[in-house]
Design a protein around this motif. Structure first.
Motif, short mmCIF file in Angstrom:
data_model
loop_
_atom_site.label_atom_id
_atom_site.label_comp_id
_atom_site.label_asym_id
_atom_site.label_seq_id
_atom_site.Cartn_x
_atom_site.Cartn_y
_atom_site.Cartn_z
N ASP A 46 40.50 60.82 43.29
CA ASP A 46 41.29 62.01 42.82
C ASP A 46 41.82 61.56 41.26
OD1 ASP A 46 41.14 63.40 44.84
OD2 ASP A 46 43.39 63.08 45.59
N THR A 47 42.24 62.57 40.53
CA THR A 47 42.62 62.14 39.04
C THR A 47 44.21 62.56 39.01
OG1 THR A 47 40.64 62.33 37.89
CG2 THR A 47 42.46 62.82 36.57
N VAL A 48 45.06 61.70 38.25
CA VAL A 48 46.34 61.81 38.37
C VAL A 48 46.73 61.97 36.94
CG1 VAL A 48 48.71 60.86 38.96
CG2 VAL A 48 46.97 60.83 40.51
N PHE A 49 47.38 62.94 36.55
CA PHE A 49 48.11 63.01 35.08
C PHE A 49 49.49 62.82 35.32
CE2 PHE A 49 44.05 65.75 34.75
CZ PHE A 49 43.64 65.09 33.64
N ASP A 50 49.86 61.83 34.87
CA ASP A 50 51.36 61.32 35.02
C ASP A 50 52.16 61.63 33.60
OD1 ASP A 50 54.06 60.57 35.53
OD2 ASP A 50 53.35 58.60 36.40
N VAL A 51 52.88 62.96 33.51
CA VAL A 51 53.51 63.35 32.33
C VAL A 51 54.31 62.51 31.64
CG1 VAL A 51 54.24 65.36 30.97
CG2 VAL A 51 52.54 65.62 32.90
N PHE A 52 55.37 62.10 32.64
CA PHE A 52 56.62 61.20 32.27
C PHE A 52 56.44 59.83 33.15
CE2 PHE A 52 57.49 65.93 32.30
CZ PHE A 52 58.00 66.10 31.05
N ALA A 53 55.71 59.19 32.76
CA ALA A 53 55.14 58.04 33.46
C ALA A 53 56.19 56.84 33.51
CB ALA A 53 53.98 57.28 32.89
N PRO B 230 55.81 53.91 37.96
CA PRO B 230 55.94 53.81 39.46
C PRO B 230 55.17 54.72 40.28
CG PRO B 230 57.90 54.71 38.46
CD PRO B 230 56.92 54.03 37.26
N PHE B 231 54.62 55.84 39.65
CA PHE B 231 53.50 56.58 40.15
C PHE B 231 52.39 56.17 39.83
CE2 PHE B 231 57.03 59.76 40.42
CZ PHE B 231 57.18 60.19 41.55
N ALA B 232 52.04 55.83 38.40
CA ALA B 232 50.52 55.57 37.90
C ALA B 232 49.84 54.37 38.51
CB ALA B 232 50.79 55.47 36.53
N VAL B 233 50.70 53.19 38.49
CA VAL B 233 50.01 51.99 39.12
C VAL B 233 49.74 52.10 40.38
CG1 VAL B 233 50.62 49.43 39.25
CG2 VAL B 233 51.42 50.73 37.22
N PRO B 234 50.63 52.36 41.41
CA PRO B 234 49.93 52.45 42.58
C PRO B 234 48.98 53.53 42.96
CG PRO B 234 52.48 53.42 42.78
CD PRO B 234 52.02 52.75 41.37
N ALA B 235 48.98 54.73 42.42
CA ALA B 235 47.98 55.55 42.54
C ALA B 235 46.76 55.21 42.06
CB ALA B 235 48.17 56.69 41.54
N ALA B 236 46.73 54.35 40.89
CA ALA B 236 45.33 53.62 40.42
C ALA B 236 45.07 52.59 41.52
CB ALA B 236 45.84 52.92 39.10
N GLY C 152 55.80 65.15 26.28
CA GLY C 152 55.24 65.76 27.44
C GLY C 152 54.29 66.74 27.44
N ARG C 153 55.06 67.79 26.12
CA ARG C 153 54.02 68.93 26.04
C ARG C 153 52.98 68.75 25.43
NH1 ARG C 153 57.83 71.54 25.33
NH2 ARG C 153 58.08 73.24 26.88
N ALA C 154 53.09 67.64 24.24
CA ALA C 154 51.65 67.43 23.51
C ALA C 154 50.68 66.72 24.32
CB ALA C 154 52.13 66.31 22.66
N PHE C 155 51.10 65.93 25.56
CA PHE C 155 50.23 65.34 26.51
C PHE C 155 49.58 66.26 27.32
CE2 PHE C 155 49.47 63.48 30.80
CZ PHE C 155 48.54 62.66 30.53
N ILE C 156 50.36 67.45 27.52
CA ILE C 156 49.71 68.57 28.53
C ILE C 156 48.71 69.27 27.63
CG2 ILE C 156 50.07 70.61 29.47
CD1 ILE C 156 52.92 69.52 30.61
N GLN C 157 49.06 69.68 26.45
CA GLN C 157 48.21 70.45 25.73
C GLN C 157 47.28 69.53 24.93
OE1 GLN C 157 51.01 72.56 23.37
NE2 GLN C 157 51.33 73.89 24.99
N GLY C 158 47.18 68.24 25.01
CA GLY C 158 46.18 67.30 24.53
C GLY C 158 45.15 66.74 25.52
N PRO C 159 45.55 65.50 25.84
CA PRO C 159 44.59 64.66 26.84
C PRO C 159 44.42 65.45 28.19
CG PRO C 159 46.26 63.20 25.77
CD PRO C 159 46.58 64.70 25.18
N LEU C 160 45.58 66.18 28.51
CA LEU C 160 45.18 66.95 29.94
C LEU C 160 44.33 68.15 29.72
CD1 LEU C 160 47.90 67.80 32.66
CD2 LEU C 160 46.16 69.59 31.83
N LYS C 161 44.65 68.71 28.65
CA LYS C 161 43.82 69.90 28.41
C LYS C 161 42.38 69.74 28.24
CE LYS C 161 43.28 73.95 25.18
NZ LYS C 161 43.98 74.47 23.81
N VAL D 6 49.15 66.62 39.04
CA VAL D 6 49.90 66.58 37.81
C VAL D 6 51.45 66.30 38.27
CG1 VAL D 6 51.00 67.70 35.74
CG2 VAL D 6 48.54 68.43 36.63
N VAL D 7 52.01 64.90 37.70
CA VAL D 7 53.34 64.57 38.34
C VAL D 7 54.17 64.66 37.04
CG1 VAL D 7 54.35 62.68 39.24
CG2 VAL D 7 52.12 62.86 39.79
#
Length: 550
Positions: free
Chosen positions: A353-360, A364-370, A409-418, A433-434
């Motif tokens: 799966d792919t996880v986008f952690d907007v406010f990482a 605590p979400f990103a590392v265990p997901a990886a 966060g908004r720049a991340f959604i409209q940049g790398p995530l997009k 998307v977390v």
């Protein structure tokens, strides 16, 4: 007569207690009735006179072993009534004892067996009055000597007795359960008992009393003068003794590695340094106590703090759900109470799966997901959080599976995530998307409006969003769902689930709303207007056909 204000443990009025005791003692067949209930013997076998009435009850008739056991049980029962009356009626034990003996006309030998020691106060430790209002900790001022019950036990059976009485022995920090006998005999030791649990020999349970008999230990209580010091007290006992009466006493804190993080109230601030020292003294491993001095900064999710006691080292090392994290607690956000929530969401993520952690944050979400096999893109606006996020990825050896960003966060959604999303939607893996910034995350959902131009085909799996928010509403589930709908510009009714995370303050809950990002939102041609519109009939038919196709 027993005072009418007294009640038995069964809430019987005093006159019924008197009648009951009289029947128990003078009924010639009392013990046979016990035997009938307990099936220990037949009524005929156990029938006998408890007292020799021809001699006025002054002389006991010879008793069989069974009679002796039955009488012991009777005495234990009556003694418990004495103790209970003394406690519940707030009388001296001796007064209750005389009242019952007189009411039931008990023989002298029985009254002696029923005698009980004065019941100790509800609290084992009563602090000296001079410690009240102390702002600078004086540990010697808390020293006090109290009297506690004890049993004299032969050393040969000491370990077995302590094990049998484990629920009755004294339990207090730094206080031994076994001490030297008063006579300093090498053949005996004193086992200290909890005065809340044991006030007389009758306080022992049947199993405990049987164990003492089997080890030939007399149930006679002795009293030992126990010296209690500051080191034997619990933190709440010290703070309750020091703070003004009637004010809230707090000994609670969040543990972040070696740091104890407190949120003191205004009335506690004059005692803040003493409170910090007590918390550090009473919690092994805590070498720094801090107090939050302002609200969390919503921009970087950290807060100003002052050190109340100990070292000023703010770099903490913690382990959560098997993952190690390091960070400067004074510059990043970390909440140990979210451990369960972190684990809940990560368990929804599958390998590939792919996880986008907007406010990482620090990961605590990103590392265990990886670590679970997901590909992660993690972002945080706080430069310090971003730095420690990268550090934790290396620390846990997942730096090759996590790409980190230091964006809004908004720049991340409209940049790398997009940029990544179109290719991901063509695959079979799930995209998560977390958005864990509960103070503001719901307001960032509008960044998904019209994010992509080309509409997804029917078999594409749209991203699953996990968005957090605070709510003070009477119905927090409906509240966060409605606010998420308003931010998206699309109703989520019957299309989302809301999970309660935790209560953060009176009438304030942290919630997580989870939903599949609607295609009407993400593929809207007008980001300002994403209300659902009728879909062309051929496209709906095509999707229906694809759904029915095996």
């Amino acid at each position: 007569m027993i005072p009418s204000s007294l009640k038995s443990p069964l809430n019987l009025p005093s006159y019924q207690i008197s009648q009951l005791l009289t029947v128990v003692v003078h009924d010639n067949f009392f013990f046979s009735r016990i035997s009938y209930v307990t099936n220990e013997t037949t009524t005929q076998e156990a029938s006998f006179h408890s007292f020799d009435q021809s001699r006025g009850g002054s002389c006991r008739a010879p008793m069989t072993p069974f009679q002796h056991v039955c009488e012991s049980r009777m005495l234990r029962l009556l003694s418990r009534v004495c103790s209970s009356l003394a406690i519940e009626g707030n009388l001296k034990a001796a007064a209750a004892h005389r009242s019952i003996c007189s009411a039931a006309s008990l023989p002298v030998s029985v009254c002696s067996a029923l005698a009980v020691k004065p019941i100790m106060e509800a609290k084992l430790y009563r602090p000296p009055p001079e410690v009240r209002g102390m702002t600078s900790l004086d540990k010697e001022a808390f020293t006090q000597t109290i009297s506690v019950p004890a049993l004299r036990v032969p050393t040969g059976v000491l370990n077995k007795v302590v094990k049998s009485l484990r629920k009755a022995t004294i339990q207090r920090p730094g206080v031994p359960r076994v001490v030297q006998d008063k006579e300093e005999s090498s053949d005996f030791r004193l086992v200290l008992l909890d005065p809340h649990r044991v006030s007389s020999p009758s306080s022992f349970s049947e199993a405990e009393a049987e164990a003492l008999r089997s080890f030939s230990v007399a149930e006679e209580l002795q009293y030992y003068e126990l010296r209690l010091t500051y080191h034997n007290l619990k933190s709440d006992e010290v703070l309750e003794a020091v703070l003004p009466q009637g004010q809230d006493v707090t000994s609670g804190f969040s543990r972040v590695g070696h740091i104890a993080h407190m949120n003191l109230r205004d009335h506690q601030l004059p005692y803040k340094n003493l409170i910090g020292q007590v918390i550090m003294d009473k919690n092994p491993g805590v070498t720094c106590v801090v107090n939050k001095t302002n609200m969390i900064d919503s921009t970087y999710r950290n807060f100003k703090m002052e050190v109340l006691a100990g070292e000023e080292n703010m770099v903490a090392k913690v382990k959560e759900n098997g993952v190690t994290y390091e960070f400067d607690f004074s510059h990043v956000y970390w909440n140990p109470r979210l451990s369960t929530e972190h684990q809940r969401v990560v368990q929804l993520v599958k390998r590939g799966d792919t996880v986008f952690d907007v406010f990482a944050g620090v990961g605590p979400f990103a590392v265990p997901a990886a670590r679970s096999g997901a590909n992660v893109l993690a972002n945080d606006l706080n430069p310090e959080s971003h730095r420690w996020l990268q550090h934790n990825c290396k620390l846990n050896k997942v730096e090759n599976k996590v790409r980190t960003f230091n964006l809004d966060g908004r720049a991340f959604i409209q940049g790398p995530l997009k940029q990544e999303l179109p290719a991901l939607l063509k695959g079979k893996a799930t995209v998560h998307v977390v958005m864990n910034l509960p103070a503001l995350a719901l307001d960032f959902l509008d960044a998904f409006r019209g994010l992509l131009q080309q509409e997804a085909s029917c078999d594409e799996i749209l991203p699953t969003v996990h968005c957090y928010g605070f709510s003070k509403a009477d119905n927090p589930e409906a509240d966060v769902a409605e606010r998420a709908s308003q931010s998206l510009g699309f109703p989520l009714e019957d299309r989302c689930s809301v999970h309660f995370v935790r209560n953060v303050a009176p009438n304030k809950d942290m919630m997580c709303v989870t939903f599949t990002l609607p295609k009407e939102v993400i593929f809207s041609s007008d980001p300002e207007q994403t209300e659902p519109s009728p879909e062309p009939a051929p496209k709906r038919q095509k999707c229906a056909e694809a759904t029915e196709d095996p």
